[in-house]
Design an enzyme around this catalytic site. Sequence first.
Site: not given
Length: 535
Positions: A345, A363, A406, A427-428
């Site tokens: 991302t 992302t 997401s 970073g998720g």
Amino acid sequence: MDMTDIRSPNLARGRLTGKRMARGEGGIVVSQNREAARIGAEVLKEGGNAVDAIVAASFAVGVLEPWMSGVGGVGAMLVREEGGAVTAIDAGARSPAGLDPADFPIVGGSDGDLFGWPSVLEDRNVTGARSIGVPGLVAGLGAAHARFGRMSWAELVLPAAGIAEAGPVVDFHTTLWIASEMRRILRDEACSGWFLPEGVPPITPAAVTGRVNRLPNAALAQTLARIAREGPGILYGGELAEALAGDVQAAGGYLGTADLAAFEVAAGPAATQAYRRHLVHYVPGLNGGPTLAHMLRACQERHAPQGETPGAADVLAYCEAMQDAWAHRFETMGDGARESLPSCTTHLSAVDRDGMAVSLTQTLLSLFGSGVVSPRTGILLNNGINWFDPRPGRPNSIAPGRKALSNYAPAIMTGPDDDVIAIGGSGGRKILPAVFQALAQVADFSHALDEAVAAPRLDTSAPPLVVADARFPADILDAVRARHATVLCERMEHPNHFTTLGAVRRRGAMNEGFAEPFHPWADAVSEDDTKPLAG
């Protein structure tokens, strides 16, 4: 409880890098790549506004660090106009209409990627053409530009085409990311041809050779030039859309021209959560925004900060608010198993001299997305199907024509004295705790922007485990350890145990920008500091 220490013995302890904060009356762009930030700042210098700058930086960063994001990906944006209205633009992933859930049988075990889903046959939901969702980013950028842009679309996109044609310069950072995903890259001929031109990760030659290595992509350069000339719609209808969908289907995927033509951007007023004397604006719907709002509500309801800096009670309150929000998310939004691994991302923030502020997160989902490059368009595509739970009957199960849940969470916080912060990260799942803590420390303790971004953090994205920044004072670490299973980690760029934040701020007529101090490429660039980089 015990605290596991996984810090590297080779790193200096407690040291904060000396990255500068950009400050002045001119506009500022923050990006994970300094050259992309410089391109956006140059747009500001030439008379563009913050949306123009973000569009240019978005296309550029998708070529400069293509393993993180790009035109084959998705994203979400917030735009705060000078008058105060905040608009949310959601260009998140959708599954193709022709997707067949039966093609994703569970075979047991864990997939080992971002979310720790049960393993699917051949990792079809993670890697390869079946994992590709509809790429909405270009449509989202086009919608933002049509509504707010000042400069011509072509002026904003063409710099990225030039970068793709010449190829971004290879440095140690490039080599690191390519080497870390070499197994996935090798599965696709066009992907390996771009990133492994000699069959191995490219390296940086010694300075005495007078050479640089680059990673050109002629097909992508042509695609970007067409998008610049003909507008964002060219990716969703006509020859370019047919080439993209045809390449995906030839590789065994579902994406069709009808999916591209039917994609719609959601644009409207941002959702808002009050926190202390501030308002936090976020993108509503299936992303990290509602969970960020839950963290803010839970913290405000349960805790009143004391003192001038965060103490043990404050940090524990943040921790418990985050854990409460995660429990709610997992139960009601279907975001799956409690595992958090590196993700792919990029975040960009911008503010212009008139006060418009923008926060954009984009992302490919996993690092290198699906690992599939469309040969005719040069586009590296997302693996958006990995956002869905492969287990049937869940709130977020794999299904055709469905919006994915997401993790990104761009945010804009407004407060007293015309204080505006546009922030986000990569970073998720780790994005949410990092954004929450940075904003809370500004609202609770009046931290400066660089203090809030650089401050020690907890990560709670893999509950019940708490990952603690080793720079916290001993009394805070002891308090966290007493209540939670804790892992002690260094703040570093790879592996990224926390997240990569970037933010801009405007108070009165003064702008500021600060980028994650532990990321080697990230930077804040003012329009007053836009001399081209050498080489």
